[in-house]
Design an enzyme around this catalytic site. Structure first.
Site, PDB file in Angstrom:
ATOM      1  N   GLY A 132       0.815  -1.198   0.000  1.00  0.00           N
ATOM      2  CA  GLY A 132       0.000   0.000   0.000  1.00  0.00           C
ATOM      3  C   GLY A 132       0.852   1.253   0.000  1.00  0.00           C
ATOM      4  O   GLY A 132       2.030   1.242   0.372  1.00  0.00           O
ATOM      5  N   CYS A 133       0.271   2.359  -0.424  1.00  0.00           N
ATOM      6  CA  CYS A 133       1.013   3.621  -0.521  1.00  0.00           C
ATOM      7  C   CYS A 133       1.419   4.144   0.852  1.00  0.00           C
ATOM      8  O   CYS A 133       2.595   4.445   1.099  1.00  0.00           O
ATOM      9  CB  CYS A 133       0.192   4.645  -1.283  1.00  0.00           C
ATOM     10  SG  CYS A 133      -1.501   4.868  -0.696  1.00  0.00           S
ATOM     11  N   TYR A 134       0.459   4.250   1.769  1.00  0.00           N
ATOM     12  CA  TYR A 134       0.792   4.670   3.131  1.00  0.00           C
ATOM     13  C   TYR A 134       1.787   3.690   3.755  1.00  0.00           C
ATOM     14  O   TYR A 134       2.736   4.079   4.438  1.00  0.00           O
ATOM     15  CB  TYR A 134      -0.460   4.673   4.002  1.00  0.00           C
ATOM     16  CG  TYR A 134      -1.401   5.844   3.904  1.00  0.00           C
ATOM     17  CD1 TYR A 134      -0.955   7.152   4.045  1.00  0.00           C
ATOM     18  CD2 TYR A 134      -2.770   5.637   3.734  1.00  0.00           C
ATOM     19  CE1 TYR A 134      -1.842   8.213   4.010  1.00  0.00           C
ATOM     20  CE2 TYR A 134      -3.670   6.694   3.700  1.00  0.00           C
ATOM     21  CZ  TYR A 134      -3.196   7.981   3.832  1.00  0.00           C
ATOM     22  OH  TYR A 134      -4.082   9.038   3.806  1.00  0.00           O
ATOM     23  N   ALA A 137       5.345   4.266   2.643  1.00  0.00           N
ATOM     24  CA  ALA A 137       5.942   5.444   3.277  1.00  0.00           C
ATOM     25  C   ALA A 137       6.331   5.158   4.723  1.00  0.00           C
ATOM     26  O   ALA A 137       7.398   5.575   5.190  1.00  0.00           O
ATOM     27  CB  ALA A 137       4.971   6.623   3.203  1.00  0.00           C
TER      28      ALA A 137
END
Length: 317
Positions: A132-134, A137
């Site tokens: 996932g993107c979050y 990060a």
């Protein structure tokens, strides 16, 4: 020999980003692009200047595996990949499959593809779950300190509204987001569970802001002993010394500096007086390194192509 990629869910923001990346790749081409909303329309209506023009098709999920491609990329909302995967298993079991949803991120039979942290386990993978993107990060900000954590990491995340997809909702309604910051899913977000499984326990608090793309992730790490600033920096430099998509800086990075770029910027690196509390900030483009760029890294690795082929690497001083 050019290999063909089939893209299911091509209308979404991530699907569009992938179309552009694949079109620029010297060793890959699009075999089909499936989108119910755009069926029958040429890609050139939406992407002027593409080297390769196709017409959007509508491939039924239970027929996806019959398509004559080498790689299937599933860019569908969560909970919709299973029928496509079943079809591929039935008709084309040797094909490479990359799923961009959360559907297989907790399945040990699928390789979890965050290349900077997991590529040593990628050999032979034919079923790849894109992080996932979050979650990307968070993990990239936490990983170098993972063995020194004392409890869960508090992560305050802010995403552009493209992360909410194209289906209308409060989280991509610009009238509601104007001059606003929208908190949501304040406990038990699926990316919180994803990071806990693959990296470290986190307490994640997501928000949506009125900018279109990019994630800012501020991570508050409690450490098991006191650290000096130089020691923290050495850990990050050692972890990411040979990673062309990860750029370290002293100041907290701004999301506007990473929008539209393939990489990640990590900075801030601020310790309290005890040396046992560290704050780190990471920024990335949720559509690129948070999704499409990472998918292309994974595809390249799985096909034995240089990992960064087709990606324009950012030059930094």
């Amino acid at each position: 020999m050019t290999l063909k990629i089939g893209l299911v869910g091509a209308r979404g923001h991530v699907g569009e980003a992938l179309i552009r990346i694949i079109d620029a790749h010297p060793d890959l081409s699009l075999g089909f692009v499936s989108s119910r909303e755009r069926v029958g329309k040429p890609l050139s209506d939406f992407f002027p200047g593409l080297k390769q023009d196709l017409v959007y098709s509508q491939v039924a999920f239970d027929e996806v595996g019959r398509q004559p491609v080498d790689v299937f990329v599933l860019a569908l909302p969560n909970g919709m990949a299973a029928d496509c995967v079943s079809s591929i298993e039935r008709f084309h079991p040797d094909a490479l499959v990359v799923d961009l949803s959360a559907d297989y991120r907790f399945d040990s039979a699928w390789y979890y593809g965050l290349p900077e942290l997991t590529r040593t386990h990628a050999a032979g993978a034919r079923r790849i779950s894109n992080p996932g993107c979050y979650a990307s990060a968070m993990q990239l900000a936490i990983h170098p300190m993972r063995d020194a954590l004392d409890g869960a990491v508090q992560c305050f995340g802010v995403s552009g509204y493209s992360g909410a997809g194209t289906t209308p909702s409060d989280k991509n309604d610009l009238r509601k987001l104007a001059d606003n910051l929208m908190p949501y899913a304040l406990v038990n977000h699926i990316h919180e569970r994803e990071v806990a499984r693959h990296c470290a326990p986190v307490e994640f608090i997501p928000h949506v802001a009125p900018h279109f793309r990019g994630i800012t992730m501020t991570c508050n790490l409690h450490l098991s002993r006191g650290f000096e600033a130089s020691e923290v920096r050495e850990r990050f430099e050692s972890a990411y010394a040979n990673e062309p998509l990860i750029h370290l800086q002293s100041d907290p990075p701004w999301v506007s500096d990473i929008a539209g770029k393939h990489g990640v910027r990590i900075g801030g690196f601020t310790l309290d007086a005890s040396g046992r509390r560290l704050v780190v900030v990471s920024v990335l483009d949720n559509l690129l390194k948070g999704a499409a760029t990472q998918a292309m890294q994974n595809i390249n690795i799985a096909l034995g192509i240089d990992e960064f082929t087709g990606l324009e690497l950012e030059k930094t001083a």
